[in-house]
Scaffold this active site. Structure first.
Site, PDB file in Angstrom:
ATOM      1  N   ARG A 107      12.504  -2.585  11.414  1.00 44.06           N
ATOM      2  CA  ARG A 107      11.344  -2.027  12.128  1.00 44.06           C
ATOM      3  C   ARG A 107      10.873  -3.044  13.154  1.00 44.06           C
ATOM      4  O   ARG A 107      10.556  -4.177  12.805  1.00 44.06           O
ATOM      5  CB  ARG A 107      10.241  -1.779  11.084  1.00 44.06           C
ATOM      6  CG  ARG A 107       9.391  -0.582  11.357  1.00 44.06           C
ATOM      7  CD  ARG A 107       8.439  -0.368  10.216  1.00 44.06           C
ATOM      8  NE  ARG A 107       7.097  -0.759  10.588  1.00 44.06           N
ATOM      9  CZ  ARG A 107       6.042  -0.607   9.802  1.00 44.06           C
ATOM     10  NH1 ARG A 107       6.188  -0.110   8.604  1.00 44.06           N
ATOM     11  NH2 ARG A 107       4.850  -0.969  10.222  1.00 44.06           N
ATOM     12  N   ARG A 138      11.915  -7.235   4.821  1.00 42.51           N
ATOM     13  CA  ARG A 138      11.860  -5.834   5.267  1.00 42.51           C
ATOM     14  C   ARG A 138      12.479  -5.696   6.660  1.00 42.51           C
ATOM     15  O   ARG A 138      13.155  -4.712   6.953  1.00 42.51           O
ATOM     16  CB  ARG A 138      10.411  -5.338   5.269  1.00 42.51           C
ATOM     17  CG  ARG A 138      10.285  -3.846   5.531  1.00 42.51           C
ATOM     18  CD  ARG A 138       8.939  -3.308   5.137  1.00 42.51           C
ATOM     19  NE  ARG A 138       7.979  -3.413   6.224  1.00 42.51           N
ATOM     20  CZ  ARG A 138       6.704  -3.018   6.117  1.00 42.51           C
ATOM     21  NH1 ARG A 138       6.242  -2.530   4.989  1.00 42.51           N
ATOM     22  NH2 ARG A 138       5.889  -3.133   7.146  1.00 42.51           N
ATOM     23  N   ARG A 148      -9.155   0.866   9.507  1.00 46.12           N
ATOM     24  CA  ARG A 148      -8.804  -0.516   9.835  1.00 46.12           C
ATOM     25  C   ARG A 148      -9.888  -1.210  10.648  1.00 46.12           C
ATOM     26  O   ARG A 148      -9.736  -2.385  10.967  1.00 46.12           O
ATOM     27  CB  ARG A 148      -7.529  -0.515  10.667  1.00 46.12           C
ATOM     28  CG  ARG A 148      -6.239  -0.789   9.867  1.00 46.12           C
ATOM     29  CD  ARG A 148      -5.105  -0.584  10.828  1.00 46.12           C
ATOM     30  NE  ARG A 148      -3.909  -1.295  10.609  1.00 46.12           N
ATOM     31  CZ  ARG A 148      -2.815  -0.800  10.038  1.00 46.12           C
ATOM     32  NH1 ARG A 148      -2.822   0.400   9.505  1.00 46.12           N
ATOM     33  NH2 ARG A 148      -1.723  -1.511   9.993  1.00 46.12           N
ATOM     34  N   LYS A 191       0.828  -1.208   0.000  1.00 42.69           N
ATOM     35  CA  LYS A 191       0.000   0.000   0.000  1.00 42.69           C
ATOM     36  C   LYS A 191       0.861   1.257   0.000  1.00 42.69           C
ATOM     37  O   LYS A 191       0.630   2.185  -0.755  1.00 42.69           O
ATOM     38  CB  LYS A 191      -0.927   0.038   1.229  1.00 42.69           C
ATOM     39  CG  LYS A 191      -1.831  -1.172   1.371  1.00 42.69           C
ATOM     40  CD  LYS A 191      -2.808  -1.036   2.546  1.00 42.69           C
ATOM     41  CE  LYS A 191      -2.163  -0.938   3.919  1.00 42.69           C
ATOM     42  NZ  LYS A 191      -1.495  -2.169   4.371  1.00 42.69           N
ATOM     43  N   ARG A 239       0.010  -8.738  13.862  1.00 38.42           N
ATOM     44  CA  ARG A 239      -0.518  -7.695  12.965  1.00 38.42           C
ATOM     45  C   ARG A 239      -1.419  -8.315  11.897  1.00 38.42           C
ATOM     46  O   ARG A 239      -2.461  -7.756  11.541  1.00 38.42           O
ATOM     47  CB  ARG A 239       0.631  -6.916  12.328  1.00 38.42           C
ATOM     48  CG  ARG A 239       1.393  -6.085  13.361  1.00 38.42           C
ATOM     49  CD  ARG A 239       2.692  -5.542  12.805  1.00 38.42           C
ATOM     50  NE  ARG A 239       2.498  -4.625  11.703  1.00 38.42           N
ATOM     51  CZ  ARG A 239       3.426  -4.354  10.795  1.00 38.42           C
ATOM     52  NH1 ARG A 239       4.614  -4.941  10.861  1.00 38.42           N
ATOM     53  NH2 ARG A 239       3.191  -3.504   9.832  1.00 38.42           N
TER      54      ARG A 239
HETATM   55  P1  AMP Z   1       1.192   0.365   9.577  1.00 43.65           P
HETATM   56  O1  AMP Z   1       2.503   0.991   9.242  1.00 43.65           O
HETATM   57  O2  AMP Z   1       0.048   0.943   8.790  1.00 43.65           O
HETATM   58  O3  AMP Z   1       1.219  -1.149   9.473  1.00 43.65           O
HETATM   59  O4  AMP Z   1       0.880   0.725  11.101  1.00 43.65           O
HETATM   60  C1  AMP Z   1       1.776   0.378  12.148  1.00 43.65           C
HETATM   61  C2  AMP Z   1       1.011   0.250  13.454  1.00 43.65           C
HETATM   62  O5  AMP Z   1       0.368   1.494  13.771  1.00 43.65           O
HETATM   63  C3  AMP Z   1      -0.128  -0.772  13.448  1.00 43.65           C
HETATM   64  O6  AMP Z   1       0.322  -2.094  13.730  1.00 43.65           O
HETATM   65  C4  AMP Z   1      -1.023  -0.229  14.563  1.00 43.65           C
HETATM   66  O7  AMP Z   1      -0.498  -0.490  15.847  1.00 43.65           O
HETATM   67  C5  AMP Z   1      -0.915   1.279  14.344  1.00 43.65           C
HETATM   68  N1  AMP Z   1      -1.924   1.761  13.373  1.00 43.65           N
HETATM   69  C6  AMP Z   1      -1.708   2.327  12.146  1.00 43.65           C
HETATM   70  N2  AMP Z   1      -2.840   2.681  11.556  1.00 43.65           N
HETATM   71  C7  AMP Z   1      -3.838   2.313  12.411  1.00 43.65           C
HETATM   72  C8  AMP Z   1      -5.272   2.383  12.341  1.00 43.65           C
HETATM   73  N3  AMP Z   1      -5.913   2.903  11.285  1.00 43.65           N
HETATM   74  N4  AMP Z   1      -5.954   1.912  13.421  1.00 43.65           N
HETATM   75  C9  AMP Z   1      -5.345   1.407  14.504  1.00 43.65           C
HETATM   76  N5  AMP Z   1      -4.005   1.288  14.618  1.00 43.65           N
HETATM   77  C10 AMP Z   1      -3.258   1.742  13.576  1.00 43.65           C
END
Ligand code: AMP
Length: 190
Positions: free
Chosen positions: A133, A127, A88, A13, A144
Site C-alpha cells: 500500500r 505490511r 480523526r 483497528k 500519517r
Molecule cells: P486509513 O486506512 O484509515 O489509515 O486511511 C487512509 C487515509 O485515508 C488516511 O491517511 C487519510 O488520508 C484518509 N482518511 C481516512 N479516514 C479519514 C478521516 N476520518 N479523516 C480524514 N482523512 C481520512
C-alpha cells in the site's frame, strides 16, 4: 451499540473491526476503506482525495463526514456500527455526535488500542512488504503518524471527559487484544 475503535494507523483497528463483524454481525464503517473504494472506482471523489491520501495527510472533514452520513441508515438497520478510522479530528467527532443525536443515538464506547510508535513503524514496514500500500511506505507513514498525534490524539480527552473511553493494550497478540476488546464491550466505561 455504536463503538469507535480508536488508535493510530496500524494499531489493529481494522483487524478487530472485521472480527466483530464476523462474530457479532455488527457493521464496520471505515472511512479509509470508503476512500480507497472511491479511488478504485475512478469516481470524482476518488480523484479529489488521491493525492492527499498518498501524501499521508487528512482528507477534509466535509468529505469524510458526508461519507459517514450516507451510511448511517445502514448502521441504524444493523443496530449500530463500529467506526474505524473515523472520527480523526475534533470537528469530525462533534459532527458524529450531532448526526447520531439526530437519530436518537450516541456513541456508547470508545476503545483505544494503545501501541507505541516504534512497534507501529515495525508493523507497517511488514505490511508494506506484504501488501504494497503506497501510503505505508516508511516516509509517508511518519506523516500519517504525525497527523494522528497532532489531529487525532486530542480526541482522547474529549471522549475521556464523556466517560466513554476504555484503553486496551494493543501490543499484545491479536487473540489477546480480541479478549480485551470483548471485555471492554462488557464493561462500563470509566
Ligand atoms: P486509513 O486506512 O484509515 O489509515 O486511511 C487512509 C487515509 O485515508 C488516511 O491517511 C487519510 O488520508 C484518509 N482518511 C481516512 N479516514 C479519514 C478521516 N476520518 N479523516 C480524514 N482523512 C481520512
Amino acid at each position: 451499540m455504536n463503538l469507535i475503535l480508536f488508535g493510530p494507523p496500524a494499531a489493529g483497528k481494522g483487524t478487530q473491526a472485521k472480527r466483530l463483524v464476523a462474530e457479532r454481525g455488527m457493521i464496520q464503517l471505515s472511512t479509509g476503506d470508503m476512500l480507497r473504494a472511491a479511488r478504485s472506482s475512478g469516481s470524482e471523489l476518488g480523484k479529489r482525495v488521491a493525492a492527499i491520501m498518498d501524501a499521508g495527510t487528512l482528507v477534509s472533514d466535509d468529505i469524510v463526514i458526508a461519507l459517514i452520513e450516507e451510511r448511517l441508515p445502514e448502521a441504524d438497520a444493523a443496530g449500530g456500527a463500529i467506526f474505524d478510522g473515523f472520527p480523526r479530528t475534533v470537528a469530525q467527532a462533534e459532527a458524529l455526535d450531532r448526526m447520531l443525536a439526530g437519530r436518537g443515538q450516541g456513541i456508547d464506547r470508545v476503545v483505544r488500542l494503545k501501541v507505541d510508535d516504534e512497534a507501529l513503524v515495525q508493523r507497517i514496514a511488514k505490511r508494506f512488504e506484504a501488501e504494497g500500500r503506497a501510503d505505508d511506505n516508511p516516509e509517508t507513514f511518519k506523516i500519517r503518524l504525525a497527523a494522528y498525534n497532532t489531529q487525532t490524539a486530542p480526541l482522547l480527552p474529549f471522549y475521556r471527559a464523556q466517560g466513554k473511553l476504555i484503553e486496551v493494550d494493543g501490543m499484545a497478540s491479536i487473540e489477546a487484544v480480541a479478549k480485551s476488546v470483548d471485555a471492554a464491550l462488557q464493561e462500563e466505561a470509566a
